[in-house]
Motif scaffolding. Structure first.
Motif, short mmCIF file in Angstrom:
data_model
loop_
_atom_site.label_atom_id
_atom_site.label_comp_id
_atom_site.label_asym_id
_atom_site.label_seq_id
_atom_site.Cartn_x
_atom_site.Cartn_y
_atom_site.Cartn_z
N VAL B 169 42.05 -6.14 5.40
CA VAL B 169 41.68 -7.54 5.16
C VAL B 169 41.34 -8.21 6.48
O VAL B 169 40.35 -8.94 6.58
N VAL B 170 42.14 -7.95 7.51
CA VAL B 170 41.86 -8.56 8.80
C VAL B 170 40.50 -8.11 9.32
O VAL B 170 39.72 -8.89 9.87
N ALA B 171 40.19 -6.83 9.10
CA ALA B 171 38.95 -6.31 9.66
C ALA B 171 37.73 -6.67 8.82
O ALA B 171 36.66 -6.90 9.35
N LEU B 172 37.89 -6.73 7.49
CA LEU B 172 36.71 -6.81 6.63
C LEU B 172 36.65 -8.06 5.77
O LEU B 172 35.69 -8.22 5.00
N GLY B 173 37.64 -8.92 5.84
CA GLY B 173 37.62 -10.07 4.95
C GLY B 173 38.02 -9.66 3.55
O GLY B 173 38.69 -8.65 3.37
N SER B 174 37.60 -10.43 2.56
CA SER B 174 38.10 -10.12 1.21
C SER B 174 36.99 -9.87 0.21
O SER B 174 37.18 -10.01 -0.98
N GLY B 175 35.83 -9.47 0.66
CA GLY B 175 34.72 -9.27 -0.27
C GLY B 175 34.66 -7.87 -0.85
O GLY B 175 35.65 -7.14 -0.82
N MET B 176 33.50 -7.51 -1.35
CA MET B 176 33.31 -6.18 -1.93
C MET B 176 33.46 -5.09 -0.87
O MET B 176 33.89 -3.99 -1.16
N ARG B 177 33.07 -5.45 0.36
CA ARG B 177 33.17 -4.43 1.42
C ARG B 177 34.60 -3.92 1.55
O ARG B 177 34.84 -2.74 1.76
N LEU B 178 35.56 -4.84 1.41
CA LEU B 178 36.96 -4.48 1.50
C LEU B 178 37.32 -3.48 0.40
O LEU B 178 37.89 -2.42 0.67
N THR B 179 36.96 -3.83 -0.84
CA THR B 179 37.29 -2.96 -1.97
C THR B 179 36.72 -1.56 -1.76
O THR B 179 37.43 -0.56 -1.89
N ILE B 180 35.43 -1.52 -1.43
CA ILE B 180 34.78 -0.22 -1.32
C ILE B 180 35.41 0.59 -0.18
O ILE B 180 35.68 1.78 -0.32
N PHE B 181 35.67 -0.08 0.93
CA PHE B 181 36.28 0.62 2.05
C PHE B 181 37.65 1.18 1.68
O PHE B 181 37.94 2.35 1.93
N LEU B 182 38.47 0.34 1.06
CA LEU B 182 39.82 0.78 0.67
C LEU B 182 39.76 1.96 -0.28
O LEU B 182 40.46 2.97 -0.09
#
Lengths: 257, 313
Positions: B169-182
């Protein structure tokens, strides 16, 4: 040739992780990146912060909730699983419902517990039980159902009934599969414990992680990752020991076949 | 199998030998004999009552009992509410729940959220499956790389995927990018491990035979190694699919990334209890549907495999 291979293998096995740790340690100490704090200080705070420091109570709180939920889920799951296995028609009838409950992504039930219990401990434990029970239940049922018919017949000839039949025939025979279910349940337990603390709580590992995230405490977060990794590692060691101690007969029987 | 055939060389003089090789390789990875470390191999979850399902009765007969159970549960639920065993403040009537579900089906936000959830699941897996399989083949193919990377893999394996969430979350914020990365990060791990096990468990005799026939590596990869490892890889994909949906929803719950999870937590915070139940129900259906889908894919990819064929009469 063979000796050289063995030697090389050992060197690789020890060398690669060691080299990785050294590289990461040096790089993270040298870099000014905010996101990657120095590895030595992360490792230090695993001890000074989490294990022997101010967050120790949180680790204990999480561990207690996890253990309580997992324990109840295990007892309930195994008993219900055995009950279902002895009632095949009912088992088949409720099977789709159970499958649905099992397929439900565990964290989605956390808001449900929040509504029902607020942020009390009982809600968190309830939700761990409600999500971790399914793999145990389904695996127990399946394990009991696939007990060797010969074993069942023999136990009938010896007139083992009721508790003795369950305790000394069904449970041991199904134990490999029950353990598999319990292992799956441990990872659900960890996830649900942490998520329930992330969403609504005032203590626990998840709560501290959330606080660290809000205050950009990178060292706290990274050491929290290591704490959770240690917890996972501890669990897999425990299961390995149980597996060796309790199921040596099983591996033996399988090997000799 | 189609894909495999496409990747495999065209039927040549070796055609027949190749096929029998594939089969013997496949036989060697039947669930009965697993690789050495099989005690910590994720065992495939139970899917049903196997033998009972073998003789398939008609559709009506198969669904009659479950239907009765569902109806009985509904009646019990209503009774519990009527007698105030369950408080109406916290639990909706069956009719209310159905109404809330109908409302959801008509709402635009709901469908975009479903789409986002599916996208998080799918795009994450789209990254992790190739990465995991590729890395798994690379690591598992040679004993030296296997021994060098085994401790590293073993170290990362027990870390619960949820642990990375605050960092991400700190690195990517809370958008779709976060979900996909996780999703990609957490699931590629399982696929990697299952691929390594699969590649390691190719029977030595089969590999030796391939060597004797002087199969070049690429040929060997597609005709011997991959088919032998496929059951294990598919188990990994199934595990990964479950984890992917869990993480997509968790990201929504905890930091409000787009998807069903964020709708659930918003409904909870707004005190829309009935709406929350409807959303939880939908999340269950989604998890169930995806599980069935992946199981179908697994089955159709492995129809030729003895472990799959055994069950069919």
């Amino acid at each position: 040739m063979r000796r050289r291979q063995r030697w090389l293998g050992t060197v690789a096995e020890i060398g690669t992780p060691a080299a990785l740790v050294v590289v990461v340690a040096i790089w993270s100490t040298g870099t000014a990146s905010f996101f990657f704090p120095p590895l030595p200080s992360i490792l230090e705070s695993v001890w000074t912060l989490w294990l022997a420091g101010p967050y120790r109570g949180d680790v204990e709180a999480s561990a207690l909730r996890g253990l309580a939920g997992f324990g109840v889920a295990t007892v309930l799951g195994i008993s219900l699983g055995i009950a279902l296995a002895t009632l095949p028609r009912i088992a088949r009838a409720v099977h789709p419902v159970l499958e649905f409950l099992r397929a439900m992504p565990p964290p989605v039930l956390v808001p449900f517990a929040l509504t029902l219990f607020g942020i009390a401990n009982s809600g968190k434990i309830f939700i761990i039980v409600a999500t971790a029970i399914w793999p145990i239940l389904l695996n127990t049922t399946d394990g009991v159902r696939s007990v060797d018919p010969l074993v069942l017949d023999t136990s009938q000839v010896y007139r083992l009934n009721g508790w003795r039949r369950i305790w000394s025939v069904l449970l041991p025979a199904a134990s490999p599969q029950i353990l598999t279910g319990m292992r799956t349940a441990t990872s659900i337990t960890i996830i649900v414990t942490i998520v329930s603390e992330l969403v609504g709580s005032f203590d626990g590992i998840g709560y501290q992680l959330l606080r660290a995230q809000r205050t950009y405490g990178m060292v706290e977060m990274w050491s929290g990752v290591i704490i959770l990794g240690l917890a996972g590692y501890l669990i897999s060691v425990i299961f390995m020991v149980i597996d060796h101690k309790m199921l040596s007969w099983f591996h033996g029987a399988r090997g000799s076949r | 199998m189609d894909k495999l055939e496409a990747g495999a060389p065209r039927e040549g003089r070796l055609g027949r030998e190749r096929r029998s090789l594939v089969l013997s390789a496949a036989a060697s990875t039947s669930p009965g004999d697993l690789p050495v470390d099989d005690h910590d191999r994720p065992v495939e979850p139970v899917t049903g009552y196997g033998r009972l399902d073998a003789a398939r009765p008609s559709l009506l007969r198969r669904w009659r009992d479950p239907l009765i159970v569902v109806l009985a549960l509904g009646v019990l639920w209503e009774l519990a509410l009527a007698t105030s065993l369950l408080s109406q403040e916290y639990f909706p009537r069956v009719g209310e729940l159905a109404g809330a579900l109908a409302d959801l089906l008509g709402s635009q936000t709901f469908w975009t959220s479903v789409l986002y959830t599916l996208a998080g699941w799918g795009l994450g897996l789209l990254i992790s499956v190739p990465v995991g399989v590729f890395a798994g083949i690379a690591i598992g193919s040679h004993w030296l790389t296997y021994r060098a990377f085994r401790p590293v893999v073993e170290f990362f394996r027990p870390i619960p995927s949820i642990a990375y969430l605050p960092l991400a979350v700190v690195a990517l914020g809370s958008g779709m990018r976060l979900t996909i990365f996780l999703v990609a990060l957490a699931t590629s791990w399982h696929i990697l491990i299952q691929t390594i096990y699969g590649v390691r468990s190719v029977e030595a005799v089969t590999m030796d035979t391939a060597t004797v026939f002087r199969f070049p590596y690429r040929y060997r990869l597609f005709t011997v190694i991959l088919p032998s490892a496929l059951p294990s890889i598919m188990t990994g994909v199934r595990l990964a699919s479950t984890i992917a949906i869990v993480l997509t929803i968790t990201a929504g719950l905890v930091v409000g990334s787009p998807g069903i999870g964020s709708l659930v937590i918003r409904a909870q915070l707004a005190g829309q209890t009935t709406g929350m139940y409807a959303l939880i129900f939908v999340a269950g259906l989604l998890g169930w549907g995806l599980d069935i889908l992946v199981r179908r894919v697994q089955h159709s990819v492995l129809v030729w495999h003895p472990s799959t064929r055994k069950g069919t009469p």
